[in-house]
Scaffold this motif. Structure first.
Motif, short mmCIF file in Angstrom:
data_model
loop_
_atom_site.label_atom_id
_atom_site.label_comp_id
_atom_site.label_asym_id
_atom_site.label_seq_id
_atom_site.Cartn_x
_atom_site.Cartn_y
_atom_site.Cartn_z
N PHE A 1 42.81 75.60 130.35
CA PHE A 1 43.39 75.13 129.10
C PHE A 1 44.60 74.22 129.37
N ALA A 2 45.26 74.44 130.52
CA ALA A 2 46.42 73.61 130.86
C ALA A 2 46.04 72.14 131.07
N LYS A 3 44.78 71.88 131.36
CA LYS A 3 44.32 70.49 131.51
C LYS A 3 44.24 69.78 130.16
N ILE A 4 44.22 70.57 129.08
CA ILE A 4 44.07 70.01 127.74
C ILE A 4 45.38 70.06 126.96
N ARG A 5 46.09 71.18 127.09
CA ARG A 5 47.29 71.39 126.29
C ARG A 5 48.28 72.24 127.09
N ASP A 6 49.54 71.83 127.08
CA ASP A 6 50.58 72.57 127.79
C ASP A 6 51.04 73.74 126.92
N GLU A 7 50.45 74.88 127.15
CA GLU A 7 50.79 76.07 126.37
C GLU A 7 50.65 77.31 127.25
N PRO A 8 51.70 77.69 127.93
CA PRO A 8 51.60 78.84 128.84
C PRO A 8 51.48 80.18 128.14
N GLU A 9 51.96 80.28 126.89
CA GLU A 9 51.94 81.55 126.18
C GLU A 9 50.77 81.60 125.20
N PRO A 10 50.14 82.77 125.04
CA PRO A 10 49.06 82.89 124.06
C PRO A 10 49.61 82.78 122.63
N PRO A 11 48.80 82.35 121.69
CA PRO A 11 49.29 82.12 120.32
C PRO A 11 49.51 83.40 119.53
#
Length: 319
Positions: free
Chosen positions: A26-36
């Motif tokens: 998912f990091a290749k698509i969106r920089d979001e280390p924490e789950p929503p």
């Protein structure tokens, strides 16, 4: 998320993947280390799943108290009575304003918890009759992929769980976010049509009109009128129409249209006939007539249905 005896592992996995910790790709698509979301899988441990293995690392059922969203995956025998502690916990969550999300047959659990009165809801198409009988106070939208009725959201069979989870993500975090999750799943963020295109026709009713139904099946490709069928059945048109509704639940015209759509579906899947040839072979007379009835009873177009269910030719790869 609530795990019950016979929970469908696929439903649970889809929900955990959609709402839980993001995979590294998912990091290749969106920089979001924490789950929503903060998620927890609850149940009365140990709980056997639909695949035979048992889940034991579960939070207690009362963990859902105060949750914003409660997800109930489908389960193997949804009509079986559920533990009172589970149903009471779901009912309390509903009273507290939690959003209730049922996946596939999970709608039966919400029904047993008494939270579906007057609600629009869907479930797996093959369970429609059982659901109506068990929960007449709910409004079943039989062929929808998913239904949003405000506090209660529900999806149809199995992989429609992904459709609903992506929809929830779009409502909570925006369509762009849901689209990015769909890219990880390699699944469309929204599918056209509904469950009707996946439903198989049920068994034909057996009764006094069986010989007439047999005759109709043999002559579907021919022009059929109420007067002509009544003469074949040695009845008056009025008597035939009344008995037809009593025995099949449909008018003669609607029953013929359904059977012609069933025949067209089989030909679109298994034959090399063109769409126009299928229309004539099924008794519609024109592609426009077939397209109209096909959309009514299958929820899609004949060409889209063929593309979906015909499959790729052996050895063919799509790019």
């Amino acid at each position: 998320m609530i795990v019950l005896g016979g929970t469908f592992v696929l439903d649970l996995a889809v929900a955990v993947q959609a709402f839980g910790r993001r995979p590294s790709v998912f990091a290749k698509i969106r920089d979001e280390p924490e789950p929503p979301y903060e998620i927890g899988v609850c149940g009365l441990a140990p709980t056997p799943t639909s695949l035979g293995f048992t889940m034991s690392d579960l939070k207690p059922v009362d963990w859902i108290t105060g949750a914003d969203t409660v997800v109930v995956p489908g389960l193997e025998a949804p009509w079986a009575p559920q533990d009172r502690a589970v149903l009471d916990a779901v009912a309390r969550a509903a009273d507290d304003g939690a959003r209730l999300v049922s996946l596939c047959a999970g709608a039966f659990v919400l029904g047993q918890a008494g939270v579906l009165g007057g609600r629009r809801v869907t479930t797996h198409w093959a369970l429609a009759d059982e659901f109506r009988a068990a929960f007449p106070e709910a409004v079943l939208v039989e062929h929808a992929l998913y239904v949003d009725d405000g506090q209660v959201l529900s999806s149809g069979g199995m992989l429609a769980s992904a459709d609903l989870c992506l929809y929830v993500l779009s409502q909570d975090h925006g369509q762009s976010y849901a689209n990015d999750v769909s890219r990880v799943l390699v699944s469309p963020p929204h599918r056209a049509g509904g469950q009707a295109q996946y439903a198989r026709p049920g068994p034909r009713p057996s009764g006094p009109l069986s010989p007439v139904l047999d005759w109709l099946d043999e002559h579907l490709a021919e022009p059929l009128t109420l007067t002509g069928v009544a003469a074949q059945a040695h009845m008056s048109p009025r008597t035939l129409e009344r008995r037809f509704r009593d025995e099949t639940g449909d008018s003669l015209a609607a029953w013929i249209a359904r059977r012609r759509v069933d025949r067209a579906r089989a030909l679109l899947e298994d034959s090399r006939l063109t769409v126009t040839q299928v229309a004539h072979a099924a008794g519609f007379g024109s592609t426009e007539a077939m397209r109209r009835h096909f959309h009514t009873y299958a929820g899609t177009t004949p060409r889209t249905y063929r593309e979906t269910f015909r499959g790729a030719a052996p050895g063919r790869h799509f790019q």
